[in-house]
Motif scaffolding. Structure first.
Motif, PDB file in Angstrom:
ATOM      1  N   HIS A  89       0.813  -1.214   0.000  1.00 43.74           N
ATOM      2  CA  HIS A  89       0.000   0.000   0.000  1.00 43.74           C
ATOM      3  C   HIS A  89       0.851   1.271   0.000  1.00 43.74           C
ATOM      4  O   HIS A  89       0.406   2.314  -0.449  1.00 43.74           O
ATOM      5  CB  HIS A  89      -0.950   0.009   1.204  1.00 43.74           C
ATOM      6  CG  HIS A  89      -1.984  -1.055   1.121  1.00 43.74           C
ATOM      7  ND1 HIS A  89      -1.853  -2.267   1.750  1.00 43.74           N
ATOM      8  CD2 HIS A  89      -3.162  -1.106   0.443  1.00 43.74           C
ATOM      9  CE1 HIS A  89      -2.901  -3.012   1.481  1.00 43.74           C
ATOM     10  NE2 HIS A  89      -3.718  -2.330   0.688  1.00 43.74           N
ATOM     11  N   ASP A  90       2.060   1.168   0.554  1.00 42.48           N
ATOM     12  CA  ASP A  90       2.919   2.349   0.647  1.00 42.48           C
ATOM     13  C   ASP A  90       4.377   1.895   0.753  1.00 42.48           C
ATOM     14  O   ASP A  90       4.651   0.700   0.915  1.00 42.48           O
ATOM     15  CB  ASP A  90       2.517   3.232   1.847  1.00 42.48           C
ATOM     16  CG  ASP A  90       2.517   2.472   3.158  1.00 42.48           C
ATOM     17  OD1 ASP A  90       3.462   1.690   3.418  1.00 42.48           O
ATOM     18  OD2 ASP A  90       1.571   2.653   3.946  1.00 42.48           O
ATOM     19  N   PRO A  91       5.338   2.817   0.647  1.00 41.05           N
ATOM     20  CA  PRO A  91       6.755   2.439   0.703  1.00 41.05           C
ATOM     21  C   PRO A  91       7.129   1.695   1.983  1.00 41.05           C
ATOM     22  O   PRO A  91       7.924   0.747   1.935  1.00 41.05           O
ATOM     23  CB  PRO A  91       7.485   3.779   0.601  1.00 41.05           C
ATOM     24  CG  PRO A  91       6.553   4.641  -0.196  1.00 41.05           C
ATOM     25  CD  PRO A  91       5.178   4.234   0.282  1.00 41.05           C
ATOM     26  N   ARG A 140       8.368   0.404  -8.332  1.00 41.41           N
ATOM     27  CA  ARG A 140       8.248   1.528  -9.271  1.00 41.41           C
ATOM     28  C   ARG A 140       6.907   2.220  -9.123  1.00 41.41           C
ATOM     29  O   ARG A 140       6.821   3.444  -9.149  1.00 41.41           O
ATOM     30  CB  ARG A 140       8.437   1.041 -10.708  1.00 41.41           C
ATOM     31  CG  ARG A 140       9.890   0.826 -11.059  1.00 41.41           C
ATOM     32  CD  ARG A 140      10.052   0.469 -12.514  1.00 41.41           C
ATOM     33  NE  ARG A 140      11.453   0.676 -12.863  1.00 41.41           N
ATOM     34  CZ  ARG A 140      11.896   0.776 -14.086  1.00 41.41           C
ATOM     35  NH1 ARG A 140      11.070   0.719 -15.105  1.00 41.41           N
ATOM     36  NH2 ARG A 140      13.170   0.955 -14.325  1.00 41.41           N
ATOM     37  N   ARG A 141       5.865   1.427  -8.953  1.00 36.54           N
ATOM     38  CA  ARG A 141       4.526   2.002  -8.774  1.00 36.54           C
ATOM     39  C   ARG A 141       4.486   2.920  -7.561  1.00 36.54           C
ATOM     40  O   ARG A 141       3.855   3.979  -7.577  1.00 36.54           O
ATOM     41  CB  ARG A 141       3.502   0.871  -8.617  1.00 36.54           C
ATOM     42  CG  ARG A 141       2.069   1.340  -8.398  1.00 36.54           C
ATOM     43  CD  ARG A 141       1.134   0.166  -8.137  1.00 36.54           C
ATOM     44  NE  ARG A 141       1.470  -0.582  -6.946  1.00 36.54           N
ATOM     45  CZ  ARG A 141       1.168  -0.221  -5.690  1.00 36.54           C
ATOM     46  NH1 ARG A 141       0.507   0.901  -5.468  1.00 36.54           N
ATOM     47  NH2 ARG A 141       1.507  -0.988  -4.670  1.00 36.54           N
ATOM     48  N   ALA A 178      12.869   4.960 -11.883  1.00 38.63           N
ATOM     49  CA  ALA A 178      12.229   4.714 -13.169  1.00 38.63           C
ATOM     50  C   ALA A 178      13.098   5.198 -14.334  1.00 38.63           C
ATOM     51  O   ALA A 178      12.666   5.160 -15.481  1.00 38.63           O
ATOM     52  CB  ALA A 178      10.866   5.409 -13.214  1.00 38.63           C
ATOM     53  N   ASP A 179      14.342   5.643 -14.044  1.00 39.17           N
ATOM     54  CA  ASP A 179      15.203   6.188 -15.084  1.00 39.17           C
ATOM     55  C   ASP A 179      16.121   5.145 -15.712  1.00 39.17           C
ATOM     56  O   ASP A 179      16.982   5.468 -16.511  1.00 39.17           O
ATOM     57  CB  ASP A 179      16.037   7.344 -14.525  1.00 39.17           C
ATOM     58  CG  ASP A 179      16.957   6.923 -13.393  1.00 39.17           C
ATOM     59  OD1 ASP A 179      16.668   5.896 -12.732  1.00 39.17           O
ATOM     60  OD2 ASP A 179      17.966   7.608 -13.163  1.00 39.17           O
ATOM     61  N   VAL A 180      15.944   3.868 -15.341  1.00 39.59           N
ATOM     62  CA  VAL A 180      16.757   2.780 -15.883  1.00 39.59           C
ATOM     63  C   VAL A 180      15.806   1.798 -16.562  1.00 39.59           C
ATOM     64  O   VAL A 180      14.711   1.518 -16.050  1.00 39.59           O
ATOM     65  CB  VAL A 180      17.548   2.077 -14.753  1.00 39.59           C
ATOM     66  CG1 VAL A 180      18.310   0.873 -15.287  1.00 39.59           C
ATOM     67  CG2 VAL A 180      18.502   3.060 -14.084  1.00 39.59           C
ATOM     68  N   ASP A 181      16.210   1.284 -17.716  1.00 42.85           N
ATOM     69  CA  ASP A 181      15.404   0.313 -18.441  1.00 42.85           C
ATOM     70  C   ASP A 181      14.997  -0.834 -17.507  1.00 42.85           C
ATOM     71  O   ASP A 181      15.835  -1.353 -16.766  1.00 42.85           O
ATOM     72  CB  ASP A 181      16.216  -0.236 -19.619  1.00 42.85           C
ATOM     73  CG  ASP A 181      15.425  -1.269 -20.401  1.00 42.85           C
ATOM     74  OD1 ASP A 181      14.603  -0.872 -21.240  1.00 42.85           O
ATOM     75  OD2 ASP A 181      15.616  -2.483 -20.124  1.00 42.85           O
ATOM     76  N   PRO A 182      13.722  -1.237 -17.521  1.00 44.64           N
ATOM     77  CA  PRO A 182      13.258  -2.285 -16.609  1.00 44.64           C
ATOM     78  C   PRO A 182      14.032  -3.598 -16.727  1.00 44.64           C
ATOM     79  O   PRO A 182      14.299  -4.257 -15.719  1.00 44.64           O
ATOM     80  CB  PRO A 182      11.790  -2.483 -16.994  1.00 44.64           C
ATOM     81  CG  PRO A 182      11.387  -1.223 -17.653  1.00 44.64           C
ATOM     82  CD  PRO A 182      12.627  -0.678 -18.312  1.00 44.64           C
TER      83      PRO A 182
END
Length: 198
Positions: free
Chosen positions: A82-84, A135-136, A142-146
């Motif tokens: 639900h959260d970090p 990531r969500r 999110a700046d690196v290819d998955p």
């Protein structure tokens, strides 16, 4: 993987054969354990064993698949957080479960390096779920290819596994609670929240 006839054995007989093989591979090493000694200790004839496995590598593959399955069970399935904070707590619970399993099952502990090296894509769905959830939540960059991030994450887990296994086997006092997670958080571009201790 075992031949179809192995699957027709009673489950307790399958478990007994794989248990003997696991003990030998753990004690003597996956690359050096004697197939003939395993067959003899299992109480099955050489002709019968070839009806169950194509050979030594096939038997080793079945043993390591069992180890991988138990490791993933100890980690537990990944559930969307639900959260970090919940994300990191779930990772911490999985790490504790895995460590408890390995301490209680020394044969699995001895075979972790071989099992994780040969895991291939079997463990990827768990890692993919962790990365997608992170990531969500904005926990994972999110700046690196998955695909690159997945490969790097798996590599860090495997390196940390090898490091932790060696420490556990040697009985060394090592900071298993922070070091691997600090490294992983750095890779993901996210500091560990306070109070998280895997």
């Amino acid at each position: 993987m075992p031949l179809p006839r192995f699957g027709r054995l009673a489950p307790d007989r399958q478990a007994a054969i794989l248990g003997v093989a696991r003990a030998h591979f753990a004690a003597e090493g996956p690359e050096t354990a004697s197939y003939n000694k395993i067959i003899e200790a299992s109480g099955i004839s050489k002709s019968a064993v070839y009806q169950y496995f194509d050979g030594r590598e096939d038997l080793l593959g079945a043993v390591l698949a069992g180890v991988r399955d138990r490791l993933l069970t100890a980690l537990g399935p990944w559930r969307e957080a639900h959260d970090p904070q919940e994300f990191w707590e779930q990772l911490a619970r999985g790490a504790r479960g895995l460590r408890e399993h390995l301490v209680a099952h020394p044969d699995d502990l001895a075979l972790v390096p071989a099992a994780t090296t040969r895991a291939g894509a079997e463990a990827d769905p768990w890692f993919e779920a962790v990365l997608a959830d992170g990531r969500r939540l904005g926990v994972i960059r999110a700046d690196v290819d998955p695909d690159l991030l997945l490969a790097a994450t798996v590599a860090v887990f495997r390196a940390a596994d090898g490091w932790a296994v060696q420490a556990l086997q040697e009985g060394r006092p090592v900071d298993l609670d922070r070091q691997p997670w600090t490294l992983l958080a750095g890779l993901w571009g996210s500091p560990l929240p306070p109070g998280i201790t895997p």
